[in-house]
Write a protein that holds these residues in place. Structure first.
Motif, PDB file in Angstrom:
ATOM      1  N   MET A   1       0.847  -1.175   0.000  1.00 14.67           N
ATOM      2  CA  MET A   1       0.000   0.000   0.000  1.00 14.67           C
ATOM      3  C   MET A   1       0.888   1.232   0.000  1.00 14.67           C
ATOM      4  O   MET A   1       1.854   1.314   0.746  1.00 14.67           O
ATOM      5  N   GLY A   2       0.546   2.216  -0.832  1.00 15.40           N
ATOM      6  CA  GLY A   2       1.291   3.461  -0.883  1.00 15.40           C
ATOM      7  C   GLY A   2       0.885   4.383   0.244  1.00 15.40           C
ATOM      8  O   GLY A   2      -0.206   4.273   0.806  1.00 15.40           O
ATOM      9  N   HIS A   3       1.812   5.295   0.561  1.00 19.79           N
ATOM     10  CA  HIS A   3       1.552   6.250   1.633  1.00 19.79           C
ATOM     11  C   HIS A   3       2.265   7.559   1.315  1.00 19.79           C
ATOM     12  O   HIS A   3       3.412   7.561   0.884  1.00 19.79           O
ATOM     13  N   ALA A   4       1.555   8.652   1.550  1.00 20.12           N
ATOM     14  CA  ALA A   4       2.147   9.985   1.404  1.00 20.12           C
ATOM     15  C   ALA A   4       1.529  10.891   2.447  1.00 20.12           C
ATOM     16  O   ALA A   4       0.374  10.707   2.829  1.00 20.12           O
ATOM     17  N   GLU A   5       2.331  11.847   2.898  1.00 23.82           N
ATOM     18  CA  GLU A   5       1.770  12.832   3.816  1.00 23.82           C
ATOM     19  C   GLU A   5       2.551  14.124   3.720  1.00 23.82           C
ATOM     20  O   GLU A   5       3.682  14.160   3.238  1.00 23.82           O
ATOM     21  N   ALA A   6       1.900  15.178   4.180  1.00 20.18           N
ATOM     22  CA  ALA A   6       2.509  16.502   4.222  1.00 20.18           C
ATOM     23  C   ALA A   6       1.848  17.268   5.356  1.00 20.18           C
ATOM     24  O   ALA A   6       0.689  17.033   5.686  1.00 20.18           O
ATOM     25  N   ALA A   7       2.619  18.188   5.941  1.00 17.37           N
ATOM     26  CA  ALA A   7       2.096  19.011   7.028  1.00 17.37           C
ATOM     27  C   ALA A   7       2.588  20.441   6.832  1.00 17.37           C
ATOM     28  O   ALA A   7       3.629  20.678   6.215  1.00 17.37           O
ATOM     29  N   ARG A   8       1.811  21.357   7.386  1.00 13.79           N
ATOM     30  CA  ARG A   8       2.166  22.776   7.277  1.00 13.79           C
ATOM     31  C   ARG A   8       1.461  23.535   8.395  1.00 13.79           C
ATOM     32  O   ARG A   8       0.330  23.212   8.748  1.00 13.79           O
ATOM     33  N   ILE A   9       2.134  24.544   8.908  1.00 15.77           N
ATOM     34  CA  ILE A   9       1.496  25.424   9.882  1.00 15.77           C
ATOM     35  C   ILE A   9       0.882  26.590   9.122  1.00 15.77           C
ATOM     36  O   ILE A   9       1.567  27.271   8.342  1.00 15.77           O
ATOM     37  N   ALA A  12      -3.781  30.728  10.642  1.00 15.16           N
ATOM     38  CA  ALA A  12      -5.241  30.857  10.755  1.00 15.16           C
ATOM     39  C   ALA A  12      -5.681  30.028  11.951  1.00 15.16           C
ATOM     40  O   ALA A  12      -5.068  29.004  12.262  1.00 15.16           O
ATOM     41  N   PRO A  13      -6.750  30.452  12.624  1.00 16.56           N
ATOM     42  CA  PRO A  13      -7.237  29.669  13.759  1.00 16.56           C
ATOM     43  C   PRO A  13      -7.827  28.329  13.297  1.00 16.56           C
ATOM     44  O   PRO A  13      -8.313  28.206  12.171  1.00 16.56           O
ATOM     45  N   PRO A  14      -7.784  27.319  14.173  1.00 17.62           N
ATOM     46  CA  PRO A  14      -8.299  26.000  13.807  1.00 17.62           C
ATOM     47  C   PRO A  14      -9.725  26.021  13.244  1.00 17.62           C
ATOM     48  O   PRO A  14     -10.008  25.324  12.268  1.00 17.62           O
ATOM     49  N   GLN A  15     -10.612  26.819  13.812  1.00 15.35           N
ATOM     50  CA  GLN A  15     -11.995  26.842  13.335  1.00 15.35           C
ATOM     51  C   GLN A  15     -12.078  27.328  11.889  1.00 15.35           C
ATOM     52  O   GLN A  15     -12.845  26.794  11.092  1.00 15.35           O
ATOM     53  N   ALA A  16     -11.285  28.333  11.528  1.00 20.63           N
ATOM     54  CA  ALA A  16     -11.290  28.838  10.148  1.00 20.63           C
ATOM     55  C   ALA A  16     -10.786  27.771   9.179  1.00 20.63           C
ATOM     56  O   ALA A  16     -11.345  27.590   8.088  1.00 20.63           O
ATOM     57  N   VAL A  17      -9.742  27.043   9.582  1.00 20.41           N
ATOM     58  CA  VAL A  17      -9.215  25.967   8.734  1.00 20.41           C
ATOM     59  C   VAL A  17     -10.254  24.856   8.604  1.00 20.41           C
ATOM     60  O   VAL A  17     -10.541  24.365   7.512  1.00 20.41           O
ATOM     61  N   PRO A  73     -14.909  17.019  15.241  1.00 18.22           N
ATOM     62  CA  PRO A  73     -14.881  18.456  14.987  1.00 18.22           C
ATOM     63  C   PRO A  73     -13.606  19.176  15.444  1.00 18.22           C
ATOM     64  O   PRO A  73     -13.132  18.995  16.556  1.00 18.22           O
ATOM     65  N   VAL A  74     -13.109  19.928  14.508  1.00 19.99           N
ATOM     66  CA  VAL A  74     -11.953  20.817  14.631  1.00 19.99           C
ATOM     67  C   VAL A  74     -10.646  20.080  14.955  1.00 19.99           C
ATOM     68  O   VAL A  74      -9.652  20.686  15.301  1.00 19.99           O
ATOM     69  N   THR A  75     -10.618  18.753  14.789  1.00 16.59           N
ATOM     70  CA  THR A  75      -9.373  18.027  15.025  1.00 16.59           C
ATOM     71  C   THR A  75      -9.032  17.013  13.934  1.00 16.59           C
ATOM     72  O   THR A  75      -7.880  16.923  13.531  1.00 16.59           O
ATOM     73  N   ARG A  76     -10.028  16.244  13.456  1.00 11.73           N
ATOM     74  CA  ARG A  76      -9.688  15.130  12.547  1.00 11.73           C
ATOM     75  C   ARG A  76     -10.892  14.699  11.725  1.00 11.73           C
ATOM     76  O   ARG A  76     -12.004  14.663  12.229  1.00 11.73           O
ATOM     77  N   GLN A  77     -10.600  14.374  10.463  1.00 13.90           N
ATOM     78  CA  GLN A  77     -11.601  13.713   9.623  1.00 13.90           C
ATOM     79  C   GLN A  77     -10.907  12.692   8.739  1.00 13.90           C
ATOM     80  O   GLN A  77      -9.743  12.850   8.409  1.00 13.90           O
ATOM     81  N   VAL A  78     -11.649  11.640   8.398  1.00 15.04           N
ATOM     82  CA  VAL A  78     -11.138  10.599   7.518  1.00 15.04           C
ATOM     83  C   VAL A  78     -12.106  10.469   6.355  1.00 15.04           C
ATOM     84  O   VAL A  78     -13.322  10.382   6.555  1.00 15.04           O
ATOM     85  N   HIS A  79     -11.549  10.449   5.134  1.00 17.90           N
ATOM     86  CA  HIS A  79     -12.341  10.319   3.913  1.00 17.90           C
ATOM     87  C   HIS A  79     -11.864   9.071   3.188  1.00 17.90           C
ATOM     88  O   HIS A  79     -10.653   8.851   3.069  1.00 17.90           O
ATOM     89  N   ASP A  95      -4.115  20.637  14.509  1.00 26.04           N
ATOM     90  CA  ASP A  95      -3.639  20.860  15.872  1.00 26.04           C
ATOM     91  C   ASP A  95      -3.419  22.349  16.048  1.00 26.04           C
ATOM     92  O   ASP A  95      -2.789  22.994  15.202  1.00 26.04           O
ATOM     93  N   SER A  96      -3.924  22.893  17.138  1.00 25.76           N
ATOM     94  CA  SER A  96      -3.695  24.294  17.455  1.00 25.76           C
ATOM     95  C   SER A  96      -2.244  24.472  17.892  1.00 25.76           C
ATOM     96  O   SER A  96      -1.736  23.693  18.703  1.00 25.76           O
ATOM     97  N   VAL A  97      -1.567  25.459  17.313  1.00 30.04           N
ATOM     98  CA  VAL A  97      -0.192  25.786  17.675  1.00 30.04           C
ATOM     99  C   VAL A  97      -0.121  27.300  17.869  1.00 30.04           C
ATOM    100  O   VAL A  97      -0.997  28.024  17.389  1.00 30.04           O
ATOM    101  N   PRO A  98       0.893  27.794  18.573  1.00 34.14           N
ATOM    102  CA  PRO A  98       0.998  29.251  18.724  1.00 34.14           C
ATOM    103  C   PRO A  98       0.993  29.948  17.361  1.00 34.14           C
ATOM    104  O   PRO A  98       1.769  29.599  16.474  1.00 34.14           O
ATOM    105  N   GLY A  99       0.079  30.860  17.180  1.00 37.80           N
ATOM    106  CA  GLY A  99       0.004  31.630  15.945  1.00 37.80           C
ATOM    107  C   GLY A  99      -0.768  30.976  14.817  1.00 37.80           C
ATOM    108  O   GLY A  99      -0.818  31.518  13.717  1.00 37.80           O
ATOM    109  N   GLY A 100      -1.362  29.808  15.038  1.00 37.58           N
ATOM    110  CA  GLY A 100      -2.104  29.213  13.939  1.00 37.58           C
ATOM    111  C   GLY A 100      -2.507  27.774  14.152  1.00 37.58           C
ATOM    112  O   GLY A 100      -2.798  27.340  15.268  1.00 37.58           O
ATOM    113  N   THR A 101      -2.489  27.029  13.052  1.00 35.94           N
ATOM    114  CA  THR A 101      -2.960  25.644  13.044  1.00 35.94           C
ATOM    115  C   THR A 101      -1.997  24.777  12.251  1.00 35.94           C
ATOM    116  O   THR A 101      -1.636  25.114  11.121  1.00 35.94           O
TER     117      THR A 101
END
Length: 151
Positions: A1-9, A12-17, A73-79, A95-101
């Protein structure tokens, strides 16, 4: 099975994202290569919702059905998509982090699973890296979309 991921801060506040991730009809404005997307199920968007993406795989247009199988809500979804070309499970984590998400997109998939060992080789040699780059592009697009929305 293939796997890929990416993350970025994102700045914007978590609710807006979260709200942006749930606005399926507007995802073509920040998802690379997506021509259209539409929710097919009535009622509020969440676990059990089904939506369709319209894009291209090379020169071929395709419509991919997705189902939201987990919705915290506001933490995780799986599609999940049971596409015959690229069956996938995509997890979106906030994940909420200082200054954003901090947003992480993670995808487990099979590319043309009917090809067996050839499929797995192609996943390792090309698709994992290619899909990881697309996820990074999508996170950059989401960041730009949120910045434009805020102004």
């Amino acid at each position: 099975m293939g796997h890929a991921e990416a993350a970025r801060i994102l700045n914007a506040p978590p609710q807006a994202v979260w709200d942006c991730l749930n606005d399926i009809e507007h995802t073509p404005e920040w998802v690379s290569g997506l021509a259209a997307a539409e929710v097919k199920t009535p009622g509020p968007y969440g676990a059990g919702s089904i939506y369709h993406d319209h894009n291209r795989l090379g020169p071929f247009p395709q419509e991919t059905p997705w189902q939201v199988t987990a919705f915290e809500p506001v933490t995780r979804q799986v599609h999940e998509s049971r596409s015959t070309v690229l069956p996938s499970t995509m997890t979106l984590t906030l994940d909420s982090v200082p200054g954003g998400t901090r947003v992480r997109f993670s995808v487990e998939y099979r590319f043309l699973p009917r090809l067996g060992p050839v499929s797995r080789l192609f996943e390792r040699v090309a698709m994992d890296r290619l899909l990881g780059q697309v996820l990074k592009q999508n996170l950059a697009g989401l960041d730009a979309y949120l910045r434009n929305k805020a102004t």
